[in-house]
Write an enzyme that holds these catalytic residues in place. Structure first.
Site, PDB file in Angstrom:
ATOM      1  N   HIS A 204      -6.142  -3.530  -2.234  1.00 15.90           N
ATOM      2  CA  HIS A 204      -5.535  -2.446  -3.091  1.00 15.90           C
ATOM      3  C   HIS A 204      -5.701  -3.131  -4.497  1.00 15.90           C
ATOM      4  CE1 HIS A 204      -2.657  -5.068  -2.161  1.00 15.90           C
ATOM      5  NE2 HIS A 204      -2.150  -5.321  -3.492  1.00 15.90           N
TER       6      HIS A 204
HETATM    7  C1  UD1 Z   1       1.933  -3.344  -6.808  1.00 13.16           C
HETATM    8  C2  UD1 Z   1       1.766  -4.447  -7.890  1.00 13.16           C
HETATM    9  C3  UD1 Z   1       0.453  -5.490  -6.590  1.00 13.16           C
HETATM   10  C4  UD1 Z   1       1.384  -5.537  -5.015  1.00 13.16           C
HETATM   11  C5  UD1 Z   1       1.297  -4.213  -4.644  1.00 13.16           C
HETATM   12  C6  UD1 Z   1       1.403  -4.234  -4.059  1.00 13.16           C
HETATM   13  C7  UD1 Z   1       1.944  -4.407  -9.661  1.00 13.16           C
HETATM   14  C8  UD1 Z   1       1.524  -4.914 -11.226  1.00 13.16           C
HETATM   15  N1  UD1 Z   1       0.721  -3.896  -8.726  1.00 13.16           N
HETATM   16  O1  UD1 Z   1       0.757  -2.359  -6.720  1.00 13.16           O
HETATM   17  O2  UD1 Z   1       0.692  -6.735  -7.542  1.00 13.16           O
HETATM   18  O3  UD1 Z   1       0.025  -5.943  -4.579  1.00 13.16           O
HETATM   19  O4  UD1 Z   1       1.785  -3.341  -4.850  1.00 13.16           O
HETATM   20  O5  UD1 Z   1       0.673  -3.568  -2.243  1.00 13.16           O
HETATM   21  O6  UD1 Z   1       3.117  -4.808 -10.286  1.00 13.16           O
HETATM   22  N2  UD1 Z   1       2.295   4.772  -4.702  1.00 13.16           N
HETATM   23  C9  UD1 Z   1       2.517   5.545  -2.851  1.00 13.16           C
HETATM   24  N3  UD1 Z   1       3.989   4.964  -2.992  1.00 13.16           N
HETATM   25  C10 UD1 Z   1       4.416   4.589  -3.477  1.00 13.16           C
HETATM   26  C11 UD1 Z   1       3.787   3.996  -4.488  1.00 13.16           C
HETATM   27  C12 UD1 Z   1       2.761   3.682  -5.155  1.00 13.16           C
HETATM   28  O7  UD1 Z   1       2.593   6.340  -3.619  1.00 13.16           O
HETATM   29  O8  UD1 Z   1       5.549   4.017  -3.144  1.00 13.16           O
HETATM   30  C13 UD1 Z   1       0.583   5.118  -5.544  1.00 13.16           C
HETATM   31  C14 UD1 Z   1       1.219   6.303  -6.721  1.00 13.16           C
HETATM   32  O9  UD1 Z   1       0.288   7.006  -7.258  1.00 13.16           O
HETATM   33  C15 UD1 Z   1       1.109   4.726  -7.758  1.00 13.16           C
HETATM   34  C16 UD1 Z   1       0.176   4.000  -7.164  1.00 13.16           C
HETATM   35  O10 UD1 Z   1      -0.099   4.036  -6.056  1.00 13.16           O
HETATM   36  O11 UD1 Z   1       0.409   5.128  -9.379  1.00 13.16           O
HETATM   37  C17 UD1 Z   1      -0.139   2.926  -7.530  1.00 13.16           C
HETATM   38  O12 UD1 Z   1       0.893   1.828  -7.703  1.00 13.16           O
HETATM   39  P1  UD1 Z   1       1.978   0.616  -8.017  1.00 13.16           P
HETATM   40  O13 UD1 Z   1       3.671   0.140  -7.934  1.00 13.16           O
HETATM   41  O14 UD1 Z   1       1.250   0.410  -9.708  1.00 13.16           O
HETATM   42  O15 UD1 Z   1       1.098  -0.669  -7.469  1.00 13.16           O
HETATM   43  P2  UD1 Z   1      -0.034  -1.078  -6.520  1.00 13.16           P
HETATM   44  O16 UD1 Z   1      -1.352  -0.871  -6.809  1.00 13.16           O
HETATM   45  O17 UD1 Z   1       1.092  -0.127  -5.485  1.00 13.16           O
HETATM   46  N1  UDP Z   2       0.828  -5.084   5.311  1.00 15.48           N
HETATM   47  C1  UDP Z   2       2.053  -4.265   6.071  1.00 15.48           C
HETATM   48  N2  UDP Z   2       0.861  -3.048   6.127  1.00 15.48           N
HETATM   49  C2  UDP Z   2      -0.517  -2.365   5.481  1.00 15.48           C
HETATM   50  C3  UDP Z   2      -1.080  -4.081   4.648  1.00 15.48           C
HETATM   51  C4  UDP Z   2      -0.488  -4.727   4.589  1.00 15.48           C
HETATM   52  O1  UDP Z   2       3.237  -4.739   6.977  1.00 15.48           O
HETATM   53  O2  UDP Z   2      -0.743  -1.096   6.225  1.00 15.48           O
HETATM   54  C5  UDP Z   2       2.308  -5.891   4.809  1.00 15.48           C
HETATM   55  C6  UDP Z   2       1.060  -7.176   4.762  1.00 15.48           C
HETATM   56  O3  UDP Z   2       1.166  -8.376   5.938  1.00 15.48           O
HETATM   57  C7  UDP Z   2       1.766  -8.633   4.270  1.00 15.48           C
HETATM   58  C8  UDP Z   2       1.842  -7.472   2.854  1.00 15.48           C
HETATM   59  O4  UDP Z   2       2.021  -5.824   3.290  1.00 15.48           O
HETATM   60  O5  UDP Z   2       2.754  -9.364   4.407  1.00 15.48           O
HETATM   61  C9  UDP Z   2       1.290  -7.082   1.745  1.00 15.48           C
HETATM   62  O6  UDP Z   2       1.751  -6.428   0.975  1.00 15.48           O
HETATM   63  P1  UDP Z   2       0.241  -6.242   0.073  1.00 15.48           P
HETATM   64  O7  UDP Z   2      -1.059  -7.075   0.388  1.00 15.48           O
HETATM   65  O8  UDP Z   2       1.019  -4.526  -0.209  1.00 15.48           O
HETATM   66  O9  UDP Z   2       0.478  -6.910  -1.425  1.00 15.48           O
HETATM   67  P2  UDP Z   2       0.125  -8.398  -1.870  1.00 15.48           P
HETATM   68  O10 UDP Z   2       0.434  -8.963  -1.168  1.00 15.48           O
HETATM   69  O11 UDP Z   2      -1.355  -8.465  -2.073  1.00 15.48           O
HETATM   70  O12 UDP Z   2       1.102  -8.375  -3.406  1.00 15.48           O
END
Ligand code: UD1
Ligand code: UDP
Length: 362
Positions: A204
């Site tokens: 992601h």
């Molecule tokens: C965010 C964090 C990242 C973290 C990740 C965990 C920042 C800059 N990024 O990335 O560090 O690793 O969360 O998963 O804070 N969206 C949905 N549903 C939701 C939330 C988001 O559909 O509940 C979609 C929206 O289209 C949104 C996109 O995902 O624009 C990105 O969401 P965002 O929270 O901005 O960043 P992540 O890629 O989730």
């Molecule tokens: N995770 C989960 N379901 C998924 C993908 C990830 O429960 O489908 C858990 C994973 O085991 C880990 C955490 O979510 O504990 C990591 O989240 P993510 O990769 O979104 O964010 P990051 O750690 O890169 O910030």
């Protein structure tokens, strides 16, 4: 009260051990949710599975361009904190919610504890790098997972007595929930991988998924290399990644088993029995290492170099099937006997021992 400001999936998982331990000790603790993640499968499912208490406040920020998202969060969190008057605000990790939570607390005169402090990728194209550095600078307590971060903070001039090496709370969570998952999750059966060799893929990061040509290239490369090794690839697709795939008609190849984002018990159950993990996730780099499953980190750099040092993971960034086939061979034939560098699963206890005196009479 100890306020835990959080907003995304990994924060829920890594803060869960702290919240549960605080409740066990009778320390007043409350989740202040930013609403950065709001979809059921990125949010509610973790409250249910990890048995977390309902948030005491949720400022429902939702998705916005980064500056607006951080701005809205700071504004609304400041109001929520003014009402709740916590003694300490704890934030975990490196998301926009962490930066906003730390800023809102600091500017409200509430001391900040940063869990998972001192991590650095030195890659300022990553939005998370600024969040880490800024949160560290304004925190009173910096809880580092390993000595590497304490040393890095020292080099940056942060060497006060609030810096502690406590391990990573992901160890507390992963070890506990892996055990539970064997009893309750039937995900391997549901996906038909009980007697098949399989890898788990999650992706992601902005740098991998926002450019659809790169995303398509990575998925094709993994598919071809997986076919070569006779592996299926279970792919729980993050909404950010799904949006790009849908917009550009990107399909998964024949080795793939694409699924919705999974709950924690299913994810950790699948990871535990996987032959290999491909990921750009911070948490999953750590979990694979802790569970002794070899991984390939789909990035040019990592703020978690411990996984490389012990041999649990290897970096791979190129769109190059031959190279990936070889990296997979090396990782899958490695003896799975490396030491877990992230601690002993008692991180929550250590953090609360340190914070408890500052939370008294709250
Ligand atoms: C965010 C964090 C990242 C973290 C990740 C965990 C920042 C800059 N990024 O990335 O560090 O690793 O969360 O998963 O804070 N969206 C949905 N549903 C939701 C939330 C988001 O559909 O509940 C979609 C929206 O289209 C949104 C996109 O995902 O624009 C990105 O969401 P965002 O929270 O901005 O960043 P992540 O890629 O989730
Ligand atoms: N995770 C989960 N379901 C998924 C993908 C990830 O429960 O489908 C858990 C994973 O085991 C880990 C955490 O979510 O504990 C990591 O989240 P993510 O990769 O979104 O964010 P990051 O750690 O890169 O910030």
């Amino acid at each position: 009260m100890l306020a835990i400001v959080l907003g995304t999936r990994p924060e829920l998982i890594k803060c869960a051990p702290i919240i549960i331990e605080a409740q066990r000790r009778g320390i007043p603790v409350g989740i202040v949710h930013t609403g950065q993640h709001y979809s059921h499968e990125l949010d509610r499912v973790f409250f249910q599975e990890l048995k977390l208490p309902k948030s005491v406040a949720n400022v429902h920020v939702g998705s916005h361009p980064p500056a607006r998202q951080v701005g809205f969060m700071v504004l609304r969190l400041a109001d929520a904190l003014a009402e709740l008057k916590p003694k300490v605000v704890l934030v975990q990790g490196d998301t926009n919610s962490v930066l906003a939570g730390a800023l809102a607390a600091f500017k409200s005169g509430i001391p900040v504890a940063h869990l998972e402090a001192g991590l650095r990728s030195d890659d300022w194209d990553m939005p998370e790098e600024a969040n880490r550095v800024l949160a560290d600078r304004i925190s009173k307590w910096l809880f580092c997972p390993t000595e590497l971060q304490r040393e890095r903070l020292r080099q940056e001039g942060i060497a006060h007595d609030g810096v502690h090496v406590v391990g990573n709370s992901i160890v507390d969570a992963a070890l506990h929930y892996a055990k539970v998952s064997y009893e309750v999750s039937d995900i391997a059966e549901r996906l038909g991988v009980t007697s098949r060799k399989y890898a788990v893929l999650t992706m992601h990061r902005q740098s991998n998924v926002d450019d659809y040509m790169r995303l398509r290239g990575i998925l094709e490369t993994i598919n071809d290399a997986a076919v070569h090794h006779g592996l299926s690839v279970v792919f729980p697709i993050h909404p950010r990644t799904k949006a790009v795939m849908d917009a550009h008609g990107i399909q998964c190849g024949s080795a793939f088993i694409p699924v919705e984002p999974l709950g924690y018990l299913d994810l950790i159950r699948l990871l535990s029995s996987a032959d290999l993990v491909f990921t750009d996730s911070g948490g999953i780099q750590e979990e694979a290492c802790i569970l002794r499953v070899p991984s390939i980190t789909l990035r040019q750099n990592t703020e978690r170099p411990e996984t490389l040092h012990v041999g649990a993971s290897a970096l791979h960034h190129e769109i190059d099937v031959e190279k990936l086939v070889e990296t997979m061979r090396i990782q899958m034939t490695r003896p799975r006997n490396w030491e877990n560098p992230f601690g002993d699963g008692k991180t929550a206890s250590r953090v609360l021992d340190i914070l408890a005196p500052h939370l008294a009479s709250s």
